[in-house]
Design a protein around this motif. Structure first.
Motif, PDB file in Angstrom:
ATOM      1  N   SER A 186      18.574  13.679   0.702  1.00 56.49           N
ATOM      2  CA  SER A 186      17.882  13.157  -0.476  1.00 56.49           C
ATOM      3  C   SER A 186      17.184  14.297  -1.204  1.00 56.49           C
ATOM      4  CB  SER A 186      16.856  12.092  -0.077  1.00 56.49           C
ATOM      5  OG  SER A 186      15.688  12.689   0.453  1.00 56.49           O
ATOM      6  N   ASP A 187      16.891  14.095  -2.480  1.00 52.66           N
ATOM      7  CA  ASP A 187      16.183  15.123  -3.241  1.00 52.66           C
ATOM      8  C   ASP A 187      14.865  15.498  -2.579  1.00 52.66           C
ATOM      9  OD1 ASP A 187      18.177  15.163  -5.101  1.00 52.66           O
ATOM     10  OD2 ASP A 187      16.994  14.315  -6.747  1.00 52.66           O
ATOM     11  N   VAL A 188      14.120  14.487  -2.166  1.00 54.20           N
ATOM     12  CA  VAL A 188      12.798  14.737  -1.581  1.00 54.20           C
ATOM     13  C   VAL A 188      12.928  15.416  -0.219  1.00 54.20           C
ATOM     14  CG1 VAL A 188      10.691  13.645  -0.730  1.00 54.20           C
ATOM     15  CG2 VAL A 188      11.729  12.855  -2.866  1.00 54.20           C
ATOM     16  N   THR A 230      14.696  11.565  -9.892  1.00 57.63           N
ATOM     17  CA  THR A 230      13.583  12.253  -9.237  1.00 57.63           C
ATOM     18  C   THR A 230      12.739  12.996 -10.267  1.00 57.63           C
ATOM     19  OG1 THR A 230      15.054  12.560  -7.346  1.00 57.63           O
ATOM     20  CG2 THR A 230      12.972  13.757  -7.315  1.00 57.63           C
ATOM     21  N   ILE A 268      15.139   9.476  -3.106  1.00 55.92           N
ATOM     22  CA  ILE A 268      13.708   9.772  -2.948  1.00 55.92           C
ATOM     23  C   ILE A 268      13.176   9.560  -1.534  1.00 55.92           C
ATOM     24  CG2 ILE A 268      13.299   9.218  -5.374  1.00 55.92           C
ATOM     25  CD1 ILE A 268      11.957   6.618  -4.427  1.00 55.92           C
ATOM     26  N   LEU A 271      10.449  10.476 -11.899  1.00 56.28           N
ATOM     27  CA  LEU A 271       9.305  10.170 -11.044  1.00 56.28           C
ATOM     28  C   LEU A 271       8.307  11.315 -11.036  1.00 56.28           C
ATOM     29  CD1 LEU A 271      10.841   8.351  -7.942  1.00 56.28           C
ATOM     30  CD2 LEU A 271       9.294   7.415  -9.657  1.00 56.28           C
ATOM     31  N   PHE A 286       7.205  10.149  -2.858  1.00 60.59           N
ATOM     32  CA  PHE A 286       7.023   9.281  -4.014  1.00 60.59           C
ATOM     33  C   PHE A 286       6.932   7.808  -3.605  1.00 60.59           C
ATOM     34  CE2 PHE A 286       9.129  13.019  -6.012  1.00 60.59           C
ATOM     35  CZ  PHE A 286       8.113  13.341  -6.900  1.00 60.59           C
ATOM     36  N   GLY A 340       7.722   4.636  -5.769  1.00 64.11           N
ATOM     37  CA  GLY A 340       9.173   4.483  -5.670  1.00 64.11           C
ATOM     38  C   GLY A 340       9.647   3.051  -5.799  1.00 64.11           C
TER      39      GLY A 340
END
Length: 305
Positions: free
Chosen positions: A39-41, A58, A32, A61, A140, A144
């Motif tokens: 990272s995904d974000v 993710t 995140i 979230l 996030f 997070g």
């Protein structure tokens, strides 16, 4: 998490359990983080086309943030990141953007336009895909640490730990009671000066405080904090110095403390009255306080600059 992290556990498996909890926190950060390439974000924020595949954490979230976004009328808004970045809070290059720049960026902060493109039956690591408007960015960070804290507590419990104290950058979680059988004592910092404003007596609870008294910059004799109002695109300016939420979920406490700080005292109290599934402590800039009935208060100290 861009914060010091401390886990103190008691029991014969404590060292191993702490190591597993640490690894889990690092895994979540790798998914995140807004700055870690891959990272995904990061992939979402830098994507040129959508949908983008994301991991299950993710997705969790996103679902939770979407729910709180609706419940708080947008006070918790993970899509505010383009505005926050423009003010320099992610780079350290602080500045006050022009009204025109803020207005343009606000058009890219409608979290309701981030959509779930579909959950797939594909094997790990990808389980879902998200789509959003080009130019939108997510962060996030406002929940997070709470999510990572809950995951760390889950790992500790699975490892047989029944007594522990976790501190993720000020997000406190106490697992069980102290080894002598008594409740933990958690202090809430005076946001206007030195010392402690409140002391709570808690067990199996998260205690999370939000405020702008530690992360801010000054320009032209004015102080700008790091918590933003998604409606104005500017740092929050209201009568609150800090908001503390106490409940069993670190994720819920993290999200609510931020959202209620944005909403202001009247709306925060109204939200508590409508839900009453958490404890709430408000400290005002004039040093006064509002405490929800039933808050596990151990002591209350005067707040002075």
């Amino acid at each position: 998490m861009d914060s010091p992290v401390s886990i103190v556990s008691y029991g014969k498996n404590a060292a191993r359990a702490n190591g597993l909890a640490k690894n889990r926190i690092l895994q979540i950060e790798d998914l995140i983080s807004v700055t870690k390439n891959g990272s995904d974000v990061f992939r979402l924020n830098s994507a040129e086309s959508f949908p983008v595949k994301i991991h299950g954490e993710t997705l969790q979230l996103f679902w939770f943030a979407r729910d709180v976004y609706k419940k708080t009328s947008g006070a918790l808004n993970p899509a505010i990141f383009p505005v926050v970045r423009a003010w320099g809070f992610t780079t350290g290059k602080y500045r006050v953007p022009s009204d025109e720049e803020i207005s343009a960026l606000l058009k890219k902060t409608d979290f309701s336009k981030v959509t779930l493109a579909g959950v797939t039956s594909a094997p790990v690591p990808f389980v879902a895909s998200l789509s959003m408007q080009t130019g939108m960015m997510l962060d996030f960070g406002s929940l997070g640490k709470g999510f990572a804290c809950d995951e760390a507590v889950r790992i500790l419990k699975k490892s047989g730990i029944t007594s522990a104290l976790l501190d993720l950058g000020g997000n406190i979680y106490v697992l069980g009671k102290k080894i002598d059988g008594s409740d933990w004592k958690v202090g809430i910092k005076n946001p206007l000066g030195e010392g402690v404003a409140l002391s709570l007596k808690v067990h199996d609870s998260a205690v999370v405080t939000s405020g702008c008294y530690e992360r801010f910059f000054e320009e032209g004799g004015k102080r700008y904090g790091h918590i933003f109002d998604g409606k104005t695109g500017r740092p929050v300016e209201n009568e609150l110095a800090s908001v503390t939420v106490v409940c069993e979920s670190g994720l819920y406490a993290d999200a609510l403390s931020t959202a209620l700080f944005v909403k202001g005292s009247a709306a925060a109290i109204e939200f508590w009255q409508a839900h009453k599934d958490f404890g709430l402590a408000l400290i005002f800039k004039d040093g006064s306080k509002w405490l929800s009935p039933g808050l596990p208060l151990l002591s209350e100290l005067s707040v002075e600059r």
